[in-house]
Design a protein around this motif. Structure first.
Motif, PDB file in Angstrom:
ATOM      1  N   ILE A 111       0.856  -1.206   0.000  1.00  0.00           N
ATOM      2  CA  ILE A 111       0.000   0.000   0.000  1.00  0.00           C
ATOM      3  C   ILE A 111       0.877   1.236   0.000  1.00  0.00           C
ATOM      4  O   ILE A 111       1.573   1.515   0.980  1.00  0.00           O
ATOM      5  CB  ILE A 111      -0.950   0.006   1.219  1.00  0.00           C
ATOM      6  N   ALA A 168       2.743   3.838  -3.282  1.00  0.00           N
ATOM      7  CA  ALA A 168       3.805   3.730  -4.303  1.00  0.00           C
ATOM      8  C   ALA A 168       4.781   4.893  -4.227  1.00  0.00           C
ATOM      9  O   ALA A 168       5.141   5.487  -5.235  1.00  0.00           O
ATOM     10  CB  ALA A 168       3.178   3.626  -5.691  1.00  0.00           C
ATOM     11  N   GLY A 169       5.219   5.223  -3.004  1.00  0.00           N
ATOM     12  CA  GLY A 169       6.363   6.121  -2.854  1.00  0.00           C
ATOM     13  C   GLY A 169       7.625   5.298  -3.047  1.00  0.00           C
ATOM     14  O   GLY A 169       7.572   4.146  -3.501  1.00  0.00           O
ATOM     15  N   LEU A 182      -0.621  -0.666  -4.653  1.00  0.00           N
ATOM     16  CA  LEU A 182      -1.777   0.231  -4.710  1.00  0.00           C
ATOM     17  C   LEU A 182      -1.371   1.656  -4.368  1.00  0.00           C
ATOM     18  O   LEU A 182      -0.626   1.881  -3.404  1.00  0.00           O
ATOM     19  CB  LEU A 182      -2.842  -0.229  -3.706  1.00  0.00           C
ATOM     20  N   GLU A 183      -1.851   2.610  -5.142  1.00  0.00           N
ATOM     21  CA  GLU A 183      -1.524   4.017  -4.906  1.00  0.00           C
ATOM     22  C   GLU A 183      -2.805   4.842  -5.019  1.00  0.00           C
ATOM     23  O   GLU A 183      -3.547   4.718  -5.983  1.00  0.00           O
ATOM     24  CB  GLU A 183      -0.477   4.484  -5.937  1.00  0.00           C
ATOM     25  N   HIS A 195       2.878  11.728  -8.793  1.00  0.00           N
ATOM     26  CA  HIS A 195       2.178  12.817  -8.100  1.00  0.00           C
ATOM     27  C   HIS A 195       3.139  13.543  -7.158  1.00  0.00           C
ATOM     28  O   HIS A 195       4.272  13.080  -6.953  1.00  0.00           O
ATOM     29  CB  HIS A 195       0.962  12.266  -7.342  1.00  0.00           C
ATOM     30  N   GLY A 215       3.093  13.380  -1.722  1.00  0.00           N
ATOM     31  CA  GLY A 215       3.661  12.618  -0.609  1.00  0.00           C
ATOM     32  C   GLY A 215       5.037  13.129  -0.227  1.00  0.00           C
ATOM     33  O   GLY A 215       5.239  14.343  -0.067  1.00  0.00           O
ATOM     34  N   ILE A 262      19.790  13.811  -1.539  1.00  0.00           N
ATOM     35  CA  ILE A 262      21.204  13.570  -1.224  1.00  0.00           C
ATOM     36  C   ILE A 262      21.396  12.090  -0.886  1.00  0.00           C
ATOM     37  O   ILE A 262      20.560  11.491  -0.204  1.00  0.00           O
ATOM     38  CB  ILE A 262      21.661  14.430  -0.020  1.00  0.00           C
ATOM     39  N   THR A 299       3.229   1.008   3.340  1.00  0.00           N
ATOM     40  CA  THR A 299       4.267   2.037   3.137  1.00  0.00           C
ATOM     41  C   THR A 299       3.524   3.297   2.674  1.00  0.00           C
ATOM     42  O   THR A 299       3.672   3.734   1.532  1.00  0.00           O
ATOM     43  CB  THR A 299       5.284   1.594   2.062  1.00  0.00           C
ATOM     44  N   TYR A 339      20.482  21.942   4.838  1.00  0.00           N
ATOM     45  CA  TYR A 339      21.190  21.193   3.796  1.00  0.00           C
ATOM     46  C   TYR A 339      20.949  21.804   2.423  1.00  0.00           C
ATOM     47  O   TYR A 339      19.971  22.535   2.217  1.00  0.00           O
ATOM     48  CB  TYR A 339      20.812  19.704   3.810  1.00  0.00           C
ATOM     49  N   CYS A 354       6.811  19.500   0.314  1.00  0.00           N
ATOM     50  CA  CYS A 354       6.976  18.062   0.520  1.00  0.00           C
ATOM     51  C   CYS A 354       6.666  17.790   1.992  1.00  0.00           C
ATOM     52  O   CYS A 354       6.445  18.736   2.752  1.00  0.00           O
ATOM     53  CB  CYS A 354       8.428  17.720   0.178  1.00  0.00           C
ATOM     54  N   HIS A 399      14.860  11.302   5.874  1.00  0.00           N
ATOM     55  CA  HIS A 399      16.166  10.843   5.369  1.00  0.00           C
ATOM     56  C   HIS A 399      16.112   9.438   4.770  1.00  0.00           C
ATOM     57  O   HIS A 399      17.133   8.754   4.679  1.00  0.00           O
ATOM     58  CB  HIS A 399      17.257  10.961   6.457  1.00  0.00           C
ATOM     59  N   GLY A 400      14.930   9.044   4.293  1.00  0.00           N
ATOM     60  CA  GLY A 400      14.775   7.651   3.859  1.00  0.00           C
ATOM     61  C   GLY A 400      15.036   7.348   2.395  1.00  0.00           C
ATOM     62  O   GLY A 400      15.182   6.173   2.038  1.00  0.00           O
TER      63      GLY A 400
HETATM   64  C1  LIG Z   1      11.986  18.085   0.977  1.00  0.00           C
HETATM   65  C2  LIG Z   1      12.496  16.719   1.247  1.00  0.00           C
HETATM   66  C3  LIG Z   1      13.850  16.462   1.109  1.00  0.00           C
HETATM   67  C4  LIG Z   1      14.358  15.205   1.385  1.00  0.00           C
HETATM   68  N1  LIG Z   1      15.688  14.978   1.206  1.00  0.00           N
HETATM   69  C5  LIG Z   1      16.170  13.726   1.356  1.00  0.00           C
HETATM   70  C6  LIG Z   1      17.527  13.458   1.038  1.00  0.00           C
HETATM   71  O1  LIG Z   1      18.270  14.355   0.623  1.00  0.00           O
HETATM   72  N2  LIG Z   1      17.965  12.183   1.169  1.00  0.00           N
HETATM   73  C7  LIG Z   1      17.163  11.182   1.605  1.00  0.00           C
HETATM   74  O2  LIG Z   1      17.640  10.050   1.715  1.00  0.00           O
HETATM   75  N3  LIG Z   1      15.865  11.413   1.907  1.00  0.00           N
HETATM   76  C8  LIG Z   1      15.358  12.652   1.795  1.00  0.00           C
HETATM   77  N4  LIG Z   1      14.046  12.909   2.063  1.00  0.00           N
HETATM   78  C9  LIG Z   1      13.210  11.864   2.649  1.00  0.00           C
HETATM   79  C10 LIG Z   1      12.634  10.900   1.652  1.00  0.00           C
HETATM   80  O3  LIG Z   1      12.239  11.553   0.484  1.00  0.00           O
HETATM   81  C11 LIG Z   1      11.468  10.168   2.329  1.00  0.00           C
HETATM   82  O4  LIG Z   1      11.967   9.530   3.496  1.00  0.00           O
HETATM   83  C12 LIG Z   1      10.840   9.131   1.434  1.00  0.00           C
HETATM   84  O5  LIG Z   1      10.467   9.700   0.208  1.00  0.00           O
HETATM   85  C13 LIG Z   1       9.629   8.504   2.115  1.00  0.00           C
HETATM   86  O6  LIG Z   1       9.018   7.640   1.199  1.00  0.00           O
HETATM   87  P1  LIG Z   1       7.699   6.830   1.528  1.00  0.00           P
HETATM   88  O7  LIG Z   1       7.557   5.830   0.439  1.00  0.00           O
HETATM   89  O8  LIG Z   1       7.748   6.361   2.951  1.00  0.00           O
HETATM   90  O9  LIG Z   1       6.522   7.919   1.514  1.00  0.00           O
HETATM   91  P2  LIG Z   1       5.717   8.587   0.293  1.00  0.00           P
HETATM   92  O10 LIG Z   1       6.610   8.976  -0.786  1.00  0.00           O
HETATM   93  O11 LIG Z   1       4.847   9.636   0.881  1.00  0.00           O
HETATM   94  O12 LIG Z   1       4.820   7.401  -0.253  1.00  0.00           O
HETATM   95  C14 LIG Z   1       3.651   6.982   0.397  1.00  0.00           C
HETATM   96  C15 LIG Z   1       2.617   6.728  -0.671  1.00  0.00           C
HETATM   97  O13 LIG Z   1       1.491   6.081  -0.097  1.00  0.00           O
HETATM   98  C16 LIG Z   1       0.351   6.551  -0.771  1.00  0.00           C
HETATM   99  N5  LIG Z   1      -0.833   6.280   0.054  1.00  0.00           N
HETATM  100  C17 LIG Z   1      -1.096   6.799   1.271  1.00  0.00           C
HETATM  101  N6  LIG Z   1      -2.306   6.389   1.690  1.00  0.00           N
HETATM  102  C18 LIG Z   1      -2.810   5.564   0.729  1.00  0.00           C
HETATM  103  C19 LIG Z   1      -4.018   4.854   0.590  1.00  0.00           C
HETATM  104  N7  LIG Z   1      -5.001   4.911   1.505  1.00  0.00           N
HETATM  105  N8  LIG Z   1      -4.208   4.108  -0.517  1.00  0.00           N
HETATM  106  C20 LIG Z   1      -3.239   4.045  -1.479  1.00  0.00           C
HETATM  107  N9  LIG Z   1      -2.096   4.740  -1.406  1.00  0.00           N
HETATM  108  C21 LIG Z   1      -1.867   5.486  -0.307  1.00  0.00           C
HETATM  109  C22 LIG Z   1       0.642   8.039  -0.928  1.00  0.00           C
HETATM  110  O14 LIG Z   1      -0.188   8.659  -1.873  1.00  0.00           O
HETATM  111  C23 LIG Z   1       2.093   8.015  -1.304  1.00  0.00           C
HETATM  112  O15 LIG Z   1       2.291   7.967  -2.698  1.00  0.00           O
HETATM  113  C24 LIG Z   1      13.504  14.162   1.803  1.00  0.00           C
HETATM  114  C25 LIG Z   1      12.130  14.409   1.941  1.00  0.00           C
HETATM  115  C26 LIG Z   1      11.625  15.670   1.661  1.00  0.00           C
HETATM  116  C27 LIG Z   1      10.164  15.912   1.822  1.00  0.00           C
END
Ligand SMILES: Cc1cc2nc3c(=O)[nH]c(=O)nc-3n(C[C@H](O)[C@H](O)[C@H](O)COP(=O)(O)OP(=O)(O)OC[C@H]3O[C@@H](n4cnc5c(N)ncnc54)[C@H](O)[C@@H]3O)c2cc1C
Length: 409
Positions: free
Chosen positions: A33, A35-36, A56-57, A63, A66, A74, A221, A279, A338, A368-369
Motif C-alpha cells: 500500500i 507507491a512512494g 496500490l496508490e 504525483h 507525498g 542527497i 508504506t 542542507y 513536501c 532521510h529515507g
Molecule cells: C523536501 C524533502 C527532502 C528530502 N531529502 C532527502 C535526502 O536528501 N535524502 C534522503 O535520503 N531522503 C530525503 N528525504 C526523505 C525521503 O524523500 C522520504 O523519506 C521518502 O520519500 C519517504 O518515502 P515513503 O515511500 O515512505 O513515503 P511517500 O513517498 O509519501 O509514499 C507513500 C505513498 O502512499 C500513498 N498512500 C497513502 N495512503 C494511501 C491509501 N489509503 N491508498 C493508497 N495509497 C496510499 C501516498 O499517496 C504516497 O504515494 C527528503 C524528503 C523531503 C520531503
C-alpha cells in the motif's frame, strides 16, 4: 437445467469462468500500500522473488502529494550511527545495479560537505563514523576551506569534512525507473485506488474505492498517511507529519554554485540560526537555482498540506544564506512543498505489526529515507516473506515506542 447450459445470454454462460478468473485476479501473494520510494522498492523486491504482487496508490502516478517527489535527494554515508553507514554501503551497490539493469543514470557524485561547530556532538559523531568505517573523506581546515569551496564561508569555530562518495540521486527518475522495473517483472500497479479498509487475518482483505483484494501478506508504506492506514489494524504509532518548504535560491552570477563547478552537497549540523540541520544541493535541475532547505517543518495534515503556511524556516534559511553563501540572493526564487513523517527518535519503523505478523510496516522515514530505498525494499520484502532480515532491525522496531504506541481496537 443449469444456467450455464441453457441461458440464452452469452454473459450467463461464461459467468462461472469469469467469477473464477476475477477471484484469482484479485488474489495476490502480497499487496503493497503506497507507491512512494519505499513501497515501490518493496514491490520490486517481492516481484524479483517471484511473488504475485499488487502495488496500490491512492493518486494518479506520478504525483507530488507525498514525500518521494522532486528531482533530487542527497545520498551519503555520513551518519551519526554506524548502522546507517553500513546499510548505505549496500545501498550504493543496489543503486548502481538498478542503473545498469534499467540503463539509466540515477546518481551523480558531488561529495557532501558536513560542517558543524568544533564542539558539536552531532558533527563529531558524523566525523567519527566516517573515520571508523574508513569511508573516503577529506578534512577541511579554516586555512584551506576557501581554496576548495570558494563559494561558501565557514564560520569561526566551525569544522568541516567531505564525504567524498556522496552525491545526488535523481529522485523522480529513480521512482519511475523502479516502478517500471517492477512492472517488467510482472508486478501490477493500480494507481488512483485509495485503500479504504484492511481486514487482518491469515489472508488479509484490502478494500479500495475500486475493488476488494486478498493477499497472504500486506506491506503498509503509506508515508504521511501511515497512521490513517494503521487505524484499520488497531494501531497508532507516534508519528508526526510536517510540511517542508523546498526552497530554491538564485545565483547572483549564473553557474557559481553549479554541479559542474564542483560545488558539493552540504549539511550544516548546527548553525548560529538553529539547532536543526540546514542542507543544500548544487544547482542542476533548475539552472541558476540552488536547493537549500531546513531539516524541519511545521505540523500538517497530509490531506490539507498547504493549509500550513508557516514560513519561520524560510527566515532561518535567509539568515544562513546571507551569512554563509554570499553568491546567492537571500530570498527564495521558487518554493515547492513536501512532507516528512517523523518518529520521536528520527529512526525508521521497519517491523511486523505487533498483532498480525503478515502485516508489515515501513514508516517514519523522518526526512532521510530516500537513499535507503533499495535496502528498505529488501528488508520489508524479507519481513513479509517471514525471512530472517539481512540487518539487525532492533533500532527500527515498534516496541521502542511502547509507552507512545496506542492500540485503537
Ligand atoms: C523536501 C524533502 C527532502 C528530502 N531529502 C532527502 C535526502 O536528501 N535524502 C534522503 O535520503 N531522503 C530525503 N528525504 C526523505 C525521503 O524523500 C522520504 O523519506 C521518502 O520519500 C519517504 O518515502 P515513503 O515511500 O515512505 O513515503 P511517500 O513517498 O509519501 O509514499 C507513500 C505513498 O502512499 C500513498 N498512500 C497513502 N495512503 C494511501 C491509501 N489509503 N491508498 C493508497 N495509497 C496510499 C501516498 O499517496 C504516497 O504515494 C527528503 C524528503 C523531503 C520531503
Amino acid at each position: 437445467m443449469s444456467q450455464t447450459q441453457d441461458c440464452p445470454h452469452e454473459v450467463c454462460s461464461t459467468l462461472p469462468l469469469l467469477t473464477a478468473q476475477m477471484s484469482t485476479e484479485r488474489e495476490y501473494d502480497c499487496i503493497v500500500i503506497g507507491a512512494g520510494v519505499q513501497g515501490s522498492f518493496t514491490a520490486y523486491q517481492l516481484a524479483k522473488n517471484n511473488k504475485k504482487t499488487l502495488l496500490l496508490e491512492q493518486f494518479v502516478l506520478p504525483h507530488t502529494r507525498g514525500s518521494s517527489h522532486g528531482q533530487t535527494r542527497i545520498i551519503r554515508k555520513a551518519y551519526t550511527q554506524d548502522f546507517y553507514t553500513h546499510m548505505m554501503e549496500e545501498c550504493y551497490v543496489l543503486w548502481a545495479q538498478l542503473e545498469r539493469e534499467a540503463g539509466v543514470k540515477l546518481y551523480r557524485q558531488t561529495g557532501l560537505l558536513v560542517m558543524g561547530p568544533e564542539n558539536s556532538n552531532n558533527y563529531q559523531l558524523i566525523r567519527n563514523t566516517l573515520q571508523r568505517n574508513k569511508i573516503p573523506m577529506m578534512t577541511l581546515t579554516h586555512d584551506n576551506f576557501s581554496q576548495h569551496i570558494p563559494q561558501m564561508k565557514l564560520a569561526k569555530g566551525y569544522e568541516a569534512v567531505v564525504d567524498i562518495t556522496a552525491g545526488v540521486l535523481y529522485a523522480d527518475r529513480a521512482l519511475s525507473t523502479i516502478q517500471g522495473q517492477f512492472q517488467r517483472l510482472g508486478g501490477i500497479i493500480k494507481d488512483k485506488e485509495m485503500v479504504t479498509d484492511i481486514k487482518p487475518g491469515p489472508v488479509v482483505t484490502v478494500s479500495t474505492n475500486a475493488g476488494v483484494y486478498r493477499a497472504k501478506s500486506v506491506v503498509i508504506t503509506a508515508g504521511p498517511w501511515a497512521n490513517k492506514m494503521l487505524a484499520h489494524t488497531g494501531l497508532q504509532l507516534p508519528l508526526e507529519v510536517v510540511k517542508i518548504n523546498v526552497c530554491y535560491w538564485k545565483e547572483k552570477v549564473p553557474g557559481t554554485y553549479n554541479v559542474k563547478q564542483r560545488f558539493p552537497c552540504f549539511i550544516l549540523t548546527e548553525g548560529e540560526e538553529s539547532n536543526e540541520d540546514i542542507y543544500g544541493l548544487p544547482s542542476n535541475e533548475y539552472p541558476g537555482l540552488v536547493k537549500i532547505c531546513y531539516h524541519m517543518g511545521s505540523k500538517t495534515n497530509p490531506d490539507q498540506r498547504d493549509m500550513q503556511t508557516d514560513r519561520s524556516d524560510i527566515d532561518i534559511l535567509q539568515c544562513f544564506i546571507h551569512r554563509c553563501l554570499p553568491g546567492l540572493i537571500p530570498e527564495p526564487a521558487v518554493v515547492e512543498h513536501c512532507m516528512y513523517t517523523l518518529t520521536p527518535d528520527r529512526h525508521f519503523v521497519l517491523d511486523c505489526h505487533p498483532n498480525y505478523r503478515n502485516i508489515v510496516i515501513g514508516a517514519g522515514f523522518s526526512g532521510h529515507g530516500f537513499k535507503f530505498g533499495p535496502v528498505i525494499g529488501k528488508l520489508l520484502c524479507e519481513l513479509s516473506l517471514g525471512q530472517e532480515p539481512s540487518y539487525d532491525l532492533s533500532p527500527f522496531q515498534i516496541r521502542r515506542f511502547q509507552a507512545q504506541t496506542k492500540s485503537v481496537l
